[in-house]
Design a protein around this motif. Structure first.
Motif, PDB file in Angstrom:
ATOM      1  N   CYS A 169       0.853  -1.199   0.000  1.00 26.15           N
ATOM      2  CA  CYS A 169       0.000   0.000   0.000  1.00 26.15           C
ATOM      3  C   CYS A 169       0.882   1.240   0.000  1.00 26.15           C
ATOM      4  CB  CYS A 169      -0.924   0.004   1.213  1.00 26.15           C
ATOM      5  SG  CYS A 169      -0.079   0.334   2.782  1.00 26.15           S
ATOM      6  N   PHE A 170       0.255   2.380  -0.233  1.00 28.46           N
ATOM      7  CA  PHE A 170       0.907   3.659   0.000  1.00 28.46           C
ATOM      8  C   PHE A 170       0.700   4.025   1.462  1.00 28.46           C
ATOM      9  CE2 PHE A 170      -0.125   3.907  -4.555  1.00 28.46           C
ATOM     10  CZ  PHE A 170       1.132   4.201  -5.060  1.00 28.46           C
ATOM     11  N   GLY A 171       1.783   4.415   2.131  1.00 25.08           N
ATOM     12  CA  GLY A 171       1.711   4.880   3.510  1.00 25.08           C
ATOM     13  C   GLY A 171       2.078   6.346   3.555  1.00 25.08           C
ATOM     14  N   THR A 172       1.227   7.163   4.162  1.00 32.01           N
ATOM     15  CA  THR A 172       1.429   8.604   4.070  1.00 32.01           C
ATOM     16  C   THR A 172       2.311   9.168   5.168  1.00 32.01           C
ATOM     17  OG1 THR A 172      -0.632   8.914   5.291  1.00 32.01           O
ATOM     18  CG2 THR A 172      -0.745   9.089   2.907  1.00 32.01           C
ATOM     19  N   LEU A 173       3.034  10.207   4.786  1.00 29.49           N
ATOM     20  CA  LEU A 173       3.578  11.182   5.716  1.00 29.49           C
ATOM     21  C   LEU A 173       2.685  12.402   5.555  1.00 29.49           C
ATOM     22  CD1 LEU A 173       7.417  10.883   4.992  1.00 29.49           C
ATOM     23  CD2 LEU A 173       6.097   9.727   6.778  1.00 29.49           C
ATOM     24  N   PHE A 174       1.850  12.662   6.539  1.00 32.68           N
ATOM     25  CA  PHE A 174       0.871  13.733   6.430  1.00 32.68           C
ATOM     26  C   PHE A 174       0.982  14.658   7.625  1.00 32.68           C
ATOM     27  CE2 PHE A 174      -3.572  15.090   7.585  1.00 32.68           C
ATOM     28  CZ  PHE A 174      -3.604  16.162   6.699  1.00 32.68           C
ATOM     29  N   ALA A 175       1.539  15.828   7.399  1.00 33.12           N
ATOM     30  CA  ALA A 175       1.630  16.834   8.450  1.00 33.12           C
ATOM     31  C   ALA A 175       0.323  17.610   8.495  1.00 33.12           C
ATOM     32  CB  ALA A 175       2.798  17.778   8.172  1.00 33.12           C
ATOM     33  N   ARG A 176      -0.272  17.684   9.683  1.00 31.20           N
ATOM     34  CA  ARG A 176      -1.562  18.366   9.837  1.00 31.20           C
ATOM     35  C   ARG A 176      -1.337  19.868   9.987  1.00 31.20           C
ATOM     36  NH1 ARG A 176      -6.052  15.451  11.802  1.00 31.20           N
ATOM     37  NH2 ARG A 176      -5.695  13.223  12.055  1.00 31.20           N
ATOM     38  N   PRO A 177      -1.902  20.675   9.101  1.00 29.91           N
ATOM     39  CA  PRO A 177      -1.764  22.129   9.251  1.00 29.91           C
ATOM     40  C   PRO A 177      -2.660  22.656  10.352  1.00 29.91           C
ATOM     41  CG  PRO A 177      -3.105  21.617   7.337  1.00 29.91           C
ATOM     42  CD  PRO A 177      -2.605  20.304   7.866  1.00 29.91           C
ATOM     43  N   HIS A 178      -2.307  23.803  10.872  1.00 30.48           N
ATOM     44  CA  HIS A 178      -3.147  24.473  11.863  1.00 30.48           C
ATOM     45  C   HIS A 178      -4.513  24.774  11.243  1.00 30.48           C
ATOM     46  CE1 HIS A 178      -4.227  27.001  15.255  1.00 30.48           C
ATOM     47  NE2 HIS A 178      -4.574  27.962  14.415  1.00 30.48           N
ATOM     48  N   THR A 188       2.295  25.599  11.743  1.00 33.08           N
ATOM     49  CA  THR A 188       2.106  26.950  11.210  1.00 33.08           C
ATOM     50  C   THR A 188       3.270  27.379  10.328  1.00 33.08           C
ATOM     51  OG1 THR A 188       3.100  27.917  13.199  1.00 33.08           O
ATOM     52  CG2 THR A 188       0.688  27.669  13.175  1.00 33.08           C
ATOM     53  N   ASP A 189       4.334  26.557  10.281  1.00 38.74           N
ATOM     54  CA  ASP A 189       5.487  26.897   9.452  1.00 38.74           C
ATOM     55  C   ASP A 189       6.170  25.604   9.012  1.00 38.74           C
ATOM     56  OD1 ASP A 189       6.813  25.958  11.729  1.00 38.74           O
ATOM     57  OD2 ASP A 189       7.491  27.958  12.356  1.00 38.74           O
ATOM     58  N   HIS A 190       7.197  25.780   8.170  1.00 39.94           N
ATOM     59  CA  HIS A 190       7.898  24.613   7.640  1.00 39.94           C
ATOM     60  C   HIS A 190       8.475  23.745   8.746  1.00 39.94           C
ATOM     61  CE1 HIS A 190      11.058  22.137   6.019  1.00 39.94           C
ATOM     62  NE2 HIS A 190      11.955  22.845   6.666  1.00 39.94           N
ATOM     63  N   ALA A 191       9.052  24.359   9.764  1.00 34.07           N
ATOM     64  CA  ALA A 191       9.697  23.582  10.826  1.00 34.07           C
ATOM     65  C   ALA A 191       8.689  22.673  11.532  1.00 34.07           C
ATOM     66  CB  ALA A 191      10.362  24.523  11.830  1.00 34.07           C
ATOM     67  N   GLY A 192       7.495  23.187  11.775  1.00 35.53           N
ATOM     68  CA  GLY A 192       6.475  22.374  12.413  1.00 35.53           C
ATOM     69  C   GLY A 192       6.021  21.229  11.531  1.00 35.53           C
ATOM     70  N   ALA A 193       5.860  21.492  10.242  1.00 38.01           N
ATOM     71  CA  ALA A 193       5.470  20.435   9.311  1.00 38.01           C
ATOM     72  C   ALA A 193       6.557  19.372   9.219  1.00 38.01           C
ATOM     73  CB  ALA A 193       5.193  21.034   7.936  1.00 38.01           C
ATOM     74  N   ARG A 194       7.812  19.813   9.163  1.00 41.14           N
ATOM     75  CA  ARG A 194       8.921  18.856   9.066  1.00 41.14           C
ATOM     76  C   ARG A 194       8.996  17.979  10.306  1.00 41.14           C
ATOM     77  NH1 ARG A 194      13.462  19.069   5.828  1.00 41.14           N
ATOM     78  NH2 ARG A 194      15.231  17.773   6.478  1.00 41.14           N
ATOM     79  N   ALA A 195       8.788  18.565  11.477  1.00 40.58           N
ATOM     80  CA  ALA A 195       8.856  17.791  12.707  1.00 40.58           C
ATOM     81  C   ALA A 195       7.794  16.691  12.712  1.00 40.58           C
ATOM     82  CB  ALA A 195       8.685  18.701  13.912  1.00 40.58           C
TER      83      ALA A 195
END
Length: 320
Positions: free
Chosen positions: A42-51, A60-67
């Motif tokens: 299957c495809f397994g996601t890396l999904f960063a949840r935005p505010h 709220t920014d790139h650093a938070g999404a990357r973490a």
């Protein structure tokens, strides 16, 4: 998403349901349920949840999404260490996994919403980590307009899509707004739509127009069908009876008439933030997914069940 909500996917489904930490959403997916349905890859996601995405917190920014994405990547690696999954990075690895007898779930990493990527130069880091498919948008991102957030590619988005083409990273069109989709298509990356139903049946920019479906198919891509009642019937609401699988089969037939059955596959999204309550009427748990295949022409069932995705993965995964 399930694991981050506190669900232990190594449990049996009934045990999980008995101690489910997620209120108002009846679980349908565990590793055991996937095996029982016959899922091997299957495809397994890396999904960063935005505010503001409807869940607490959010970046709220790139650093938070990357973490967020790095933490999810670590979870996949820990599952791999435990023998629950096997991360697949190339077509030959998919073939080897399908030919072998491992009970581990083969997982191809897909980044859904590209905000964890700092810029085009940073894409190589994620490729090295195993990401093979990127959807530049979910809602609006720094790179593109997306679901319910119309807009084109940004300048950074054009640079990212160009880098994807050069590094052999496929572009998932599932959440791209129309303007961003057509700009991206002109830049020439390999296209697919891992989970996207037909806009001819259900309006809204979350779904593919007929022209978009043709463009995905012309790139060699497969379109995955989503098992979500709001994506099956226009105007469906949680208070209504669940939509029957026959209406999902209507989406499948529409795509097949446009681009052929060879470009149609499963993209259930049943682990994507909704439960049994929003699944089609006949789907009580993931092992019920094969019931859908009974509604398709017999000669095309194996293709939709997995052969079409196998062909795409073994031919294109990691290829430049």
């Amino acid at each position: 998403m399930n694991a981050e909500a506190g669900r232990d996917l190594t449990l049996g489904l009934e045990t999980l349901r008995g101690r489910d930490p997620v209120a108002g959403q009846t679980a349908t997916v565990t590793f055991g349920e996937l095996r029982a349905a016959g899922v091997r890859v299957c495809f397994g996601t890396l999904f960063a949840r935005p505010h503001g995405s409807g869940s607490p917190g959010g970046y709220t920014d790139h650093a938070g999404a990357r973490a967020q994405a790095l933490a999810q990547l670590d979870r996949y690696r820990r599952w791999e260490d435990a023998g629950c999954v096997r991360l697949l990075r190339a077509g030959r690895e998919v073939e080897d996994h399908l030919a072998g007898g491992s009970e581990a779930l083969g997982v191809v990493l897909l980044m859904e919403g590209a905000d964890p990527v700092r810029d085009a130069d940073d894409l190589a880091f994620w490729v090295g980590a195993g990401v093979r498919v990127v959807g530049p948008a979910w809602g609006r991102t720094r790179y593109a307009g997306g679901t319910d957030a119309p807009g084109p590619l940004t300048g950074a988005g054009r640079e990212l899509v160009t880098a994807m083409r050069e590094l052999g990273v496929a572009l998932d069109a599932s959440h791209l707004d129309d303007a961003a989709f057509w700009e991206a298509a002109e830049l020439g990356p390999r296209l697919l739509a891992t989970h996207a139903n037909s806009r001819a049946v259900v309006p809204g920019n979350r779904h593919l127009t007929d022209e978009m479906a043709r463009a995905v198919a012309a790139s060699g891509g497969v379109i995955g069908l989503v098992f979500l009642s709001t994506f099956l019937r226009a105007g469906w609401d949680l208070g209504q009876a669940r939509v029957p699988l026959s209406e999902l089969a209507g989406h499948a037939r529409h795509y097949a008439e446009l681009v052929g059955w060879e470009q149609v596959g499963l993209g259930t999204d049943l682990d994507g933030g909704f439960g049994q309550e929003k699944a089609p009427l006949e789907i009580e748990r993931y092992r019920d997914v094969p019931r859908f295949l009974d509604l398709l022409p017999p000669e095309h069932r194996a293709g939709v069940a997995g052969e079409n995705w196998r062909r795409w993965l073994t031919r294109f995964l990691g290829a430049r």
